[in-house]
Design a protein around this motif. Structure first.
Motif, mmCIF file in Angstrom:
data_model
loop_
_atom_site.group_PDB
_atom_site.id
_atom_site.type_symbol
_atom_site.label_atom_id
_atom_site.label_comp_id
_atom_site.label_asym_id
_atom_site.label_seq_id
_atom_site.Cartn_x
_atom_site.Cartn_y
_atom_site.Cartn_z
ATOM 1 N N ALA A 196 0.462 -1.051 -0.123
ATOM 2 C CA ALA A 196 -0.096 -0.257 -0.293
ATOM 3 C C ALA A 196 0.691 1.377 -0.420
ATOM 4 O O ALA A 196 0.960 2.268 -0.327
ATOM 5 N N ALA A 197 2.101 1.068 0.333
ATOM 6 C CA ALA A 197 2.627 2.608 0.692
ATOM 7 C C ALA A 197 3.646 2.567 -0.706
ATOM 8 O O ALA A 197 3.814 3.258 -1.246
ATOM 9 N N LEU A 198 3.820 1.279 -1.280
ATOM 10 C CA LEU A 198 4.873 1.532 -2.036
ATOM 11 C C LEU A 198 3.858 2.287 -3.577
ATOM 12 O O LEU A 198 4.020 2.261 -4.482
ATOM 13 N N ARG A 199 2.209 1.451 -3.670
ATOM 14 C CA ARG A 199 1.011 2.501 -4.753
ATOM 15 C C ARG A 199 1.126 3.783 -3.906
ATOM 16 O O ARG A 199 1.333 4.425 -5.241
ATOM 17 N N LEU A 232 6.303 13.427 -12.786
ATOM 18 C CA LEU A 232 7.088 12.018 -13.709
ATOM 19 C C LEU A 232 8.673 12.152 -14.638
ATOM 20 O O LEU A 232 8.724 11.199 -15.492
ATOM 21 N N SER A 233 8.767 12.382 -14.142
ATOM 22 C CA SER A 233 10.492 12.464 -14.660
ATOM 23 C C SER A 233 10.985 10.748 -14.021
ATOM 24 O O SER A 233 11.512 10.563 -15.030
ATOM 25 N N VAL A 234 10.002 9.918 -13.334
ATOM 26 C CA VAL A 234 11.113 9.373 -12.874
ATOM 27 C C VAL A 234 10.637 7.916 -13.599
ATOM 28 O O VAL A 234 11.247 6.950 -13.680
ATOM 29 N N THR A 235 8.883 7.998 -13.401
ATOM 30 C CA THR A 235 7.917 7.779 -14.129
ATOM 31 C C THR A 235 7.880 7.311 -16.054
ATOM 32 O O THR A 235 7.678 6.191 -16.253
ATOM 33 N N GLY A 236 7.720 8.377 -16.275
ATOM 34 C CA GLY A 236 7.944 8.338 -17.876
ATOM 35 C C GLY A 236 7.018 7.746 -18.120
ATOM 36 O O GLY A 236 6.598 7.842 -19.613
ATOM 37 N N GLY A 237 5.552 8.101 -17.490
ATOM 38 C CA GLY A 237 4.279 8.422 -17.968
ATOM 39 C C GLY A 237 4.646 7.160 -18.901
ATOM 40 O O GLY A 237 3.269 6.093 -19.532
ATOM 41 N N ARG A 238 5.026 5.426 -17.851
ATOM 42 C CA ARG A 238 4.172 4.125 -18.384
ATOM 43 C C ARG A 238 3.779 4.067 -17.618
ATOM 44 O O ARG A 238 2.738 4.290 -17.112
ATOM 45 N N PRO A 239 2.927 2.651 -18.466
ATOM 46 C CA PRO A 239 1.715 1.964 -17.312
ATOM 47 C C PRO A 239 2.367 1.355 -16.332
ATOM 48 O O PRO A 239 3.616 1.562 -15.421
ATOM 49 N N PHE A 240 1.635 1.335 -15.180
ATOM 50 C CA PHE A 240 1.380 0.794 -14.173
ATOM 51 C C PHE A 240 2.675 0.263 -12.964
ATOM 52 O O PHE A 240 3.768 0.038 -12.462
ATOM 53 N N ALA A 241 2.885 -0.751 -13.387
ATOM 54 C CA ALA A 241 3.534 -2.083 -13.334
ATOM 55 C C ALA A 241 4.918 -1.562 -13.932
ATOM 56 O O ALA A 241 6.164 -1.558 -12.726
ATOM 57 N N GLU A 242 5.506 -0.482 -14.455
ATOM 58 C CA GLU A 242 7.130 0.021 -15.187
ATOM 59 C C GLU A 242 6.882 0.992 -14.542
ATOM 60 O O GLU A 242 8.109 0.994 -13.541
ATOM 61 N N VAL A 267 10.643 3.283 -9.653
ATOM 62 C CA VAL A 267 10.200 4.113 -8.788
ATOM 63 C C VAL A 267 10.659 3.184 -6.965
ATOM 64 O O VAL A 267 11.554 3.760 -6.928
ATOM 65 N N ARG A 268 10.896 1.418 -7.785
ATOM 66 C CA ARG A 268 11.301 1.031 -6.327
ATOM 67 C C ARG A 268 13.290 1.221 -7.283
ATOM 68 O O ARG A 268 13.793 0.796 -6.148
#
Length: 73
Positions: free
Chosen positions: A41-44, A52-62, A67-68
């Motif tokens: 839940a904390a990770l979610r 956005l610079s970390v996630t890159g707008g990818r799907p949730f799994a990516e 993030v990890r």
């Protein structure tokens, strides 16, 4: 998933809703202190609040993998 697992996870998400960012990172990292539901839940929340610079707008799994890697979880 059965109902009790969904309920447990939902309660963990609710419990971690307004925690500060550094506390969420600490929860997600500590395997001995918190349950897997609470850490997930904390990770979610970390994934949802990641820039956005970390996630890159990818799907949730990516996004979760990125993030990890970013926080060293």
């Amino acid at each position: 998933m059965n109902r009790q697992r969904i309920l447990r996870f939902s309660l963990a998400v609710f419990a971690t809703y307004r925690l500060p960012h550094d506390k969420l990172v600490r929860i997600a990292r500590s395997k001995r202190l918190y349950s897997s539901y609470y850490r997930a839940a904390a990770l979610r929340h970390l994934v949802a609040d990641a820039p956005l610079s970390v996630t890159g707008g990818r799907p949730f799994a990516e996004r979760r993998r990125r993030v990890r890697a970013h926080y060293g979880i």
